[in-house]
Design an enzyme around this catalytic site. Sequence first.
Site, PDB file in Angstrom:
ATOM      1  N   HIS A  15      55.806  38.269  44.615  1.00 33.36           N
ATOM      2  CA  HIS A  15      54.949  39.471  44.664  1.00 33.36           C
ATOM      3  C   HIS A  15      55.720  40.749  44.348  1.00 33.36           C
ATOM      4  CE1 HIS A  15      51.155  37.718  46.178  1.00 33.36           C
ATOM      5  NE2 HIS A  15      51.937  36.817  46.758  1.00 33.36           N
ATOM      6  N   HIS A  65      47.573  36.559  41.671  1.00 36.85           N
ATOM      7  CA  HIS A  65      47.800  38.006  41.550  1.00 36.85           C
ATOM      8  C   HIS A  65      48.181  38.434  40.144  1.00 36.85           C
ATOM      9  CE1 HIS A  65      47.795  39.769  45.713  1.00 36.85           C
ATOM     10  NE2 HIS A  65      47.589  38.484  45.938  1.00 36.85           N
ATOM     11  N   HIS A  84      49.459  26.713  41.612  1.00 39.08           N
ATOM     12  CA  HIS A  84      49.354  27.849  42.536  1.00 39.08           C
ATOM     13  C   HIS A  84      48.005  27.781  43.247  1.00 39.08           C
ATOM     14  CE1 HIS A  84      50.551  31.896  43.934  1.00 39.08           C
ATOM     15  NE2 HIS A  84      49.269  32.167  43.904  1.00 39.08           N
ATOM     16  N   HIS A 118      51.576  31.152  52.056  1.00 42.77           N
ATOM     17  CA  HIS A 118      52.641  32.072  52.482  1.00 42.77           C
ATOM     18  C   HIS A 118      53.407  31.563  53.702  1.00 42.77           C
ATOM     19  CE1 HIS A 118      51.757  35.974  50.070  1.00 42.77           C
ATOM     20  NE2 HIS A 118      51.566  34.893  49.346  1.00 42.77           N
TER      21      HIS A 118
END
Lengths: 434, 512
Positions: free
Chosen positions: A13, A86, A171, A206
């Site tokens: 990120h 993202h 992902h 996460h």
Amino acid sequence: MPMPRFAHLSDTHIGAWREQQLRELNMKAFEEVMRRCIKVGVDFIIISGDLFDANIPELQTVKQAAEVMREVRDQGIRIYVTYGSHDYSASATSMIDVLNSAGLFQKVVEAESIGPESDEKLRLRFFKDSKTGVKLVGIYGRKNGLEKDYYEIIDRGHLENEPGFKIFVFHSVITELRPENLAYGETIPLSLMPKGFQYYAGGHVHKHLERYIDGYGHIAYPGPTFGATFTDLEDTALGEKRGFYIIDFDEEVKRISFEQIEVCSIVYKEFDADKKTARQVTESLKQFVGEVDCTDKVVLIKVKGRLGSGKPSDIPFDEIRRSLLDAGALVVRISHSSLTSEEITSLKVMGETRQEIENRLIEERLSGYDIDPTITDQKVRDIISKRLLGKAGISTAQRLLTVLKVEQKENESKDVFQSRVLRDVQKVMEIGDQ
Amino acid sequence: MGSEITVVGSVVMGSHGAILVRQRSGCSIELGDLLVIDNGDGSRHILQVYDLVYGSQLSQKNLELLSGMKLEGFTEDLGLIDPSLRNYVLVKVKSVANITSYGIRIPKTLPTFMSEVRAIKEEDLKFTKPPKPIFLGKVRSGSKTLNIDVFLDGDKMFRHHVLIPATTGRGKSNLVKVMLWSALGQAHFGILVLDPHDEYFGRHEKGLKDHPKAKGNLIYYSPTPPPGANTLIINLKSIEPSHFDGIVAFTQAQEEAVDAYYNRFGQEWIRQIIKGESIDTVSPKTITVLRRKLEYILGVYLDQTGKIQCRSGVFSDSAGQHTVRDIVSSLERGKIVVIDTSRLLDQAELLIGSIVANSIFRLYQQYKSEGTLEDKPVINIIIEEAPRVLGIDVLQRVGDNIYSIIAREGRKFKVGLTAITQLTSVIPREILANMNTKIILGNELESERKAIISSASQDLSTDDKNIASLDIGEAIVSSNFTKFAIPIQIPDFNELASIAQPQRKKEKTGFV
């Protein structure tokens, strides 16, 4: 000759965080990973999505990330990536695509649609790592689990029949492996994963976890290298380790080890405000400020519960934050979104449409609102009176709701998005240049 | 059926519930046939045949003599004058419904003496389709099928428990598939199906997966799922000691040991027992036995590296942490959840059902106390070979389990059972009485028929022969939610699934 090895990381990120210090810490963690990869002599690196926090991140951040990845590449270590939810772009205009084209890394997702429309299949292409002969194939992560449609039509036979040491890069959250207490929207059932890969390099979860599943192989999620949300940092403070995996292998995976990355200390403190007064909570916070050693640390505070008296706005959060920063904290984040008060009563309204319900709610709330007597500036009082009270107030609130409902456009950076929303809000409030 | 009124007999005598009809010559009335008497005032009686006997104007002795003369060759052209007048069939019928302009009523009067009796027509029975209909089949008159659909209100039916008694090969699975097919189209009911034969989903043949709405409303769990289905993995942490209640017999010492481990280790209790962690207050011998018992039921063991493995892959100490929650959530959203337990031991299957049933039952109890229960869909749990958990001997030996608790109290909380069994007689009467819908299929065992008849919602005391003669796919629906016990013909599921509109192929996915 040493056993070949590769590194697997995800959810870096890069570019996340509003606060400069947190952005830097995040970058520091990434740099640390890359350097450690060089140090331990990995043959290649897999980044399984969300390398960047947005598809077009801030260029300064990209530059820093690109530099460190170039160092890795110059050492002969190839990097293989896939889009995450993202940094995905449907039009292949993500920074991932730019860096892929520049040869900084290799995107391992390429597919062709085969078969008739009634029985469409998606054939994914394998990418062979020239150094080790390992075959990698990947699939994107997309927002809201939209990638599930792809999984449903993957040409599984093609993937499963491919010989050799194979890695599937993805992902998505696998339904059966969702960690406890982690809520994710759409998940992918294990049965949609192609079987027979030696390693499944996952991203999006996460928390770091690694499982061996019969019929499949080793499925691993390294979790973020630093974290991109308050919850991530909270988890880190509560003991969740951050880092990446190093995998030693020959024809099979021989060893999977987790390399921990720790770029700063995090202090986390939770305050239960249930049935307490705003003053009591303030005192507890101040006492904490007085006692905590926060030098060069990230300080996270969560205040939750239902205040017995007083309102959340009576607690001087800004003052607490400043005091901690003055005491040497690197960053201070105070979360009080789950703090409510007895004084904020719940309203029950009836209405047929959302619009009607919203109007009634706004009306109800505004009916009890008056100008704070401590505001003495007549100009401010006039503005409040003209724009925030009565019917004008209702209209302002409705228009505010409309402009705040807009969503970030694809390819629009967070900063541009924020500025656009701010501009619209200023227009509604008629405070553009004041 | 044609519109021409065909008289098939005439009422000759009898009493309420036992009317005798003389069959018209040339007609062939069958056991189970539905017949009609038009009352003249627009109303009509619906009768059902429960027995057939011979009638004759000749005495028994004369009949025997006549027969003997014919058999022994005393005369060549021996015959009766007007034989159709002298010998006939007497049909025993009961009045099952009175159709008036106000609807279907339970009959309280006798039809007029010597009334003409005719065969039933489709327009004689018009059922109102209930709000959340579950299709069971078509009205059957003897072995003839009428084109009248039979629905039950799914909310009432599933909430107040269903019993499906039948011996092997009478079409139990077909019936359940038909019911589920109907439920699948609605998303009004959360139905958990424990499938020990892996026959409902239709992995290799027609099944629920072929329903046009299966993608949204059907959730399938299997240890070996086809692509897109869920892998059945239950995390050991999801298992609480209470889930074993009434499923596994523990000795007093073992129960105490289980409690001690649960109190000490919480969710980790099974893991610690399997790993051989000792507790001072529990004797090593008890732990060894308990460990062996859990290893056997769950199929788990410690591998050479000290990790817990599971032979069936169904129980895990690392994966499947959300499985139970996901199942419960799906049920709560009105989905049908089919769990393939074909590779599991009986006890493991019942345990999985117990874990889910406990979770959903507790949740619905909570909803009731919060006052939000009425917004939730009715839940039903379908269990095969129900005496495994509802049998008298099991309940006496091991005590109550979640299934028996649901059978007794579930309807208050909108949780019902569908119990499939070959042996109704071993289920306590109290539980049978709570099962307000019974879909009775053929049964050749008299003792079982007696148990079924004595617990039916309508008086089926004269239906013993009817039940014994039910062919494959034929059934009688006896329910508190129907005015009378309706004979039905259950459609062949494969045909039902074959004529379903195929799921519309979505547009090309397009990989971008």
